[in-house]
Design an enzyme around this catalytic site. Structure first.
Site, short mmCIF file in Angstrom:
data_model
loop_
_atom_site.label_atom_id
_atom_site.label_comp_id
_atom_site.label_asym_id
_atom_site.label_seq_id
_atom_site.Cartn_x
_atom_site.Cartn_y
_atom_site.Cartn_z
N HIS A 55 0.84 -1.20 0.00
CA HIS A 55 0.00 0.00 0.00
C HIS A 55 0.88 1.25 0.00
CE1 HIS A 55 0.79 -0.60 4.29
NE2 HIS A 55 0.37 0.63 4.54
N HIS A 57 1.44 3.98 1.96
CA HIS A 57 2.00 4.74 3.07
C HIS A 57 3.52 4.85 2.97
CE1 HIS A 57 -1.72 4.32 5.90
NE2 HIS A 57 -1.86 5.29 5.02
N ASP A 59 5.97 4.80 5.02
CA ASP A 59 6.86 3.86 5.71
C ASP A 59 6.90 2.50 5.03
OD1 ASP A 59 4.17 3.44 6.62
OD2 ASP A 59 4.90 2.33 8.36
N HIS A 60 6.19 2.37 3.91
CA HIS A 60 6.23 1.15 3.10
C HIS A 60 6.80 1.42 1.70
CE1 HIS A 60 3.63 -1.41 5.78
NE2 HIS A 60 3.46 -0.20 6.29
N HIS A 111 -7.34 -0.65 5.97
CA HIS A 111 -6.28 0.25 6.44
C HIS A 111 -6.12 1.39 5.44
CE1 HIS A 111 -2.57 1.47 8.40
NE2 HIS A 111 -1.92 1.36 7.25
N ASP A 131 -0.18 -3.97 6.48
CA ASP A 131 -0.80 -3.44 7.70
C ASP A 131 -2.26 -3.86 7.83
OD1 ASP A 131 1.59 -2.20 8.20
OD2 ASP A 131 0.87 -0.16 7.92
N HIS A 169 4.79 -4.75 10.95
CA HIS A 169 5.18 -4.01 12.15
C HIS A 169 5.30 -4.95 13.35
CE1 HIS A 169 4.67 0.15 10.67
NE2 HIS A 169 3.72 -0.37 9.92
#
Length: 255
Positions: A55, A57, A59-60, A111, A131, A169
């Site tokens: 996805h 975001h 941090d990905h 998410h 996530d 995570h």
């Protein structure tokens, strides 16, 4: 043999690295930061063959540009123009071959609306859930609805018991603390929580987990359990599965 190793990133992210036997070309999943990936590849004398993205975001996806410029890998991910660098847009029902192994793509919105999961059938199967599904929990609803997340988790819950779940995570202990409040009388969860605490005390990851285990300890996969419903009705509506799930997710958000 396909091995999967975690590359820690940021405070609690895992970038998963896949390697077939001793081949020098590898795959990473959700590289939010290029630096730890490059350091690992250089230390092990490996080359990046493919990137899988679940996805949008940051941090990905934050490491995509640098990794693409350096290694020119194949990149598979959701059809979202907000993610720069994806060469192969994939969604529900699509497949891709990675290191000679077949991966199924499942749309799992909740998410985020673009969220997908990659599943490699086998004994055991490998699920890269991003996530959406965590050990002991599920992702926060930033874009999707409780109904979408409930459906997405039901889809993943249909996979075999021995499926290895690689979440993005290290949230397990926090999730299990909430699970203990939501379903106090769960001996399997308590035993697992002790195992996970020992792992973290030794600076070891609690992942992967298995779907079979999650069915016994994860409240978001146990929404119809009478003991859980009793507690949920003290927090909000729980007259059907969707109401119960909605109440559970809202409770977790403020826990």
């Amino acid at each position: 043999m396909l091995t999967v190793k975690p590359i820690p990133a940021f405070q609690d992210n895992y970038i998963w690295l896949l390697q077939q036997d001793n081949q020098d070309r590898v795959v990473v999943v959700d590289p939010g930061d290029a630096k730890p990936v490059i350091a690992w590849l250089e230390q092990q004398d490996l080359t990046l063959d493919t990137i899988l993205v679940t996805h949008h975001h940051q941090d990905h996806t934050g490491g995509l540009r640098e990794l693409i410029e350096r290694y020119s890998p194949e990149v598979y991910g959701p059809a979202n123009d907000a993610i720069s660098g994806i060469r192969h847009h994939v969604g529900e029902g699509d497949e891709c071959r990675v290191l000679g192994r077949r991966f199924e793509v499942h749309a799992v919105p909740g998410h985020t609306l673009d969220h997908i999961a990659f599943y490699a059938p086998g004994t055991p199967g490998l699920l890269f859930a991003g996530d959406t599904l965590f050990s002991g929990g599920c992702g926060r609803l930033f874009e999707g609805t409780p109904a979408q997340m409930r459906e997405s988790l039901t889809k993943l819950d249909a996979l075999p018991d021995d499926t290895l779940v690689f979440a993005a995570h290290e949230y397990t202990l926090a999730n299990l603390a909430f699970a203990a409040a939501a379903e106090p009388d769960n001996a399997a969860r308590d035993a697992y929580r002790a195992e996970c605490q020992t792992a973290r005390d030794l600076d070891r990851p609690t992942l992967p987990t298995t779907l079979g285990r999650e069915r016994h300890i994860n409240p978001f996969l146990r929404i119809d359990e009478p003991s859980l419903l009793t507690t949920l009705r003290q927090q909000g509506p729980a007259d059907n599965s969707l109401e119960a799930f909605t109440t559970l997710r809202a409770w977790k958000d403020r826990f």
